[in-house]
Design an enzyme around this catalytic site. Structure first.
Site, PDB file in Angstrom:
ATOM      1  CG  ASP A   3     -26.984   5.251  22.171  1.00  0.00           C
ATOM      2  OD1 ASP A   3     -26.636   4.982  20.998  1.00  0.00           O
ATOM      3  OD2 ASP A   3     -26.251   5.026  23.153  1.00  0.00           O
TER       4      ASP A   3
ATOM      5  NE  ARG B 222     -22.987   1.591  32.058  1.00  0.00           N
ATOM      6  CZ  ARG B 222     -22.102   0.869  31.363  1.00  0.00           C
ATOM      7  NH1 ARG B 222     -22.179  -0.448  31.377  1.00  0.00           N
ATOM      8  NH2 ARG B 222     -21.151   1.446  30.668  1.00  0.00           N
TER       9      ARG B 222
ATOM     10  NE  ARG C 195     -30.307   1.342  30.729  1.00  0.00           N
ATOM     11  CZ  ARG C 195     -30.554   0.127  30.305  1.00  0.00           C
ATOM     12  NH1 ARG C 195     -31.775  -0.352  30.348  1.00  0.00           N
ATOM     13  NH2 ARG C 195     -29.602  -0.631  29.817  1.00  0.00           N
TER      14      ARG C 195
ATOM     15  CE1 TYR D 171     -20.290   2.445  18.184  1.00  0.00           C
ATOM     16  CE2 TYR D 171     -20.539   4.816  17.832  1.00  0.00           C
ATOM     17  CZ  TYR D 171     -20.185   3.751  18.649  1.00  0.00           C
ATOM     18  OH  TYR D 171     -19.719   3.992  19.916  1.00  0.00           O
TER      19      TYR D 171
ATOM     20  NE  ARG E 125     -20.506   7.602  27.633  1.00  0.00           N
ATOM     21  CZ  ARG E 125     -19.295   7.126  27.287  1.00  0.00           C
ATOM     22  NH1 ARG E 125     -18.404   6.862  28.214  1.00  0.00           N
ATOM     23  NH2 ARG E 125     -19.002   6.889  26.037  1.00  0.00           N
TER      24      ARG E 125
END
Length: 367
Positions: free
Chosen positions: A86, A41, A50, A164, A37
């Site tokens: 992703d 962010r 973004r 998921y 990552r």
């Protein structure tokens, strides 16, 4: 800058191959370092890029993926880039709808509930048609990197994606997905096989597009115990490594190093060491010496600083990195965190981590 270049051939010459050499077990002057990552962010420029875009729309824009992949490399002397994407693009390629819900995370509008729901999935996936945008992002980024560092491609592993697809999002217990393993073992294997086949083509396509290494994320390994892992995760992890390598050979593509990162799978380190990957990634719950003892000398280790250590003062980060390097040894080792960076982390502390790895590993290598 990420201006669109279409030719996958004629990539710029690689200037820093430390990460690739460490992955292959060759000697390095310093220990290479990158962060899971690292495009994220915690960087204000990431949030700015973004801001106006839906998350998966960003994933489908090669230009934006390229920009986000390069941002951390403008700030820090990292030894590798990992393509911004992703793991859930694979379930999307199978025809499932996934949306990013603010404050909640990725959410499947119609998760798999019954075994019959497997019939709704695409049984044959043309990865170029469904995931070509990732391949374009890789090619574009590989050119835009100008040979600065190698580019890593990745995929989620079958069990993690299956969990998921059934849970419909994150879960603390994975009870719905695990109940399939106990109640519907045959259907579970059908789904895992379907996922593995798509992942194999997807990873080979990433190398064809320009990825110089591949990481497989088994992020939900910790929800399985040794038996379930042995039955429902490991066989597919092994098969993916083997099949990707044989397809790369067949298609005369470079045999790139492969990394397996199975989070919380401390019970399976010996198996992972023999699963066909050049590198085994470790989370922060494993003692480096124990991992080295179980995995042996023929596989490179990657990891495993607790991401939360980056909240510590910079001097403390340096001490923790030094201790980590002394425990792992500076060779056959790639420094990383034991999982990804968190959004509220201070970029300066990420810089301190990267710098400490380079400084201390050079010093240890000299003496």
């Amino acid at each position: 800058t990420c201006s669109l270049v279409r030719s996958p051939k004629g990539f710029p010459k690689l200037k820093n191959d430390t990460f690739l050499r460490a992955a292959r077990g060759e000697e390095t002057e310093h220990t290479p370092v990158w962060c899971m990552r690292q495009a994220g962010r915690y960087l204000p420029e990431f949030r700015e890029t973004r801001a106006s875009q839906d998350f998966f729309a960003t994933c489908r824009s090669p230009k934006l993926c390229c920009e986000l992949t390069l941002q951390p490399l403008r700030r820090f002397p990292l030894d590798a880039a990992i393509i911004f994407s992703d793991i859930l693009v694979v379930p999307q390629a199978l025809g499932m709808e996934v949306v990013m819900v603010p404050g909640k995370g990725p959410t499947f509008t119609e998760p798999l509930k019954e075994v019959e729901d497997l019939l709704k999935l695409r049984q044959k996936v043309d990865v170029t048609a469904e995931l070509g945008y990732v391949f374009q992002a890789i090619t574009l980024t590989r050119h835009s990197l100008e040979g600065k560092v190698p580019l890593i491609g990745f995929s989620g592993a079958p069990w993690t994606l299956m969990s998921y697809m059934i849970e419909g999002g994150g879960s603390t217990t994975m009870a719905k997905a695990k109940s399939w393993l106990y109640r519907h073992p045959e259907a579970s294997h059908r789904l895992l096989r379907l996922l593995a086949d798509v992942i194999i083509d997807y990873l080979v396509g990433q190398v064809a597009a320009g990825a110089q290494a591949l990481q497989l994320f088994e992020s939900h390994a910790g929800h399985l115990g040794p038996e379930l892992f042995q039955d429902f995760a490991l066989p597919y992890i092994q098969d993916i490594a083997q099949a990707v390598k044989s397809k790369l050979k067949e298609e005369a593509l470079p045999l790139v190093p492969m990394i397996i990162f199975a989070k919380d799978a401390h019970y399976a380190l010996r198996d992972l060491a023999h699963a066909g990957y050049e590198v085994v990634g470790l989370d922060w719950t494993i003692r480096p010496q124990e991992a080295r003892a179980q995995i042996g000398k023929d596989v490179t280790l990657q990891g495993n600083l607790d991401p939360c250590a980056l909240y510590a003062p910079k001097e403390k980060i340096g001490e923790l990195v030094k201790k980590m390097l002394e425990s792992f040894g500076t060779q056959r080792y790639i420094a990383n965190l034991g999982h990804g960076l968190y959004p509220d982390m201070n970029p300066e502390h990420v810089g301190a981590f990267v710098e400490a790895v380079h400084t201390h590993s050079r010093h240890i290598n000299k003496h």
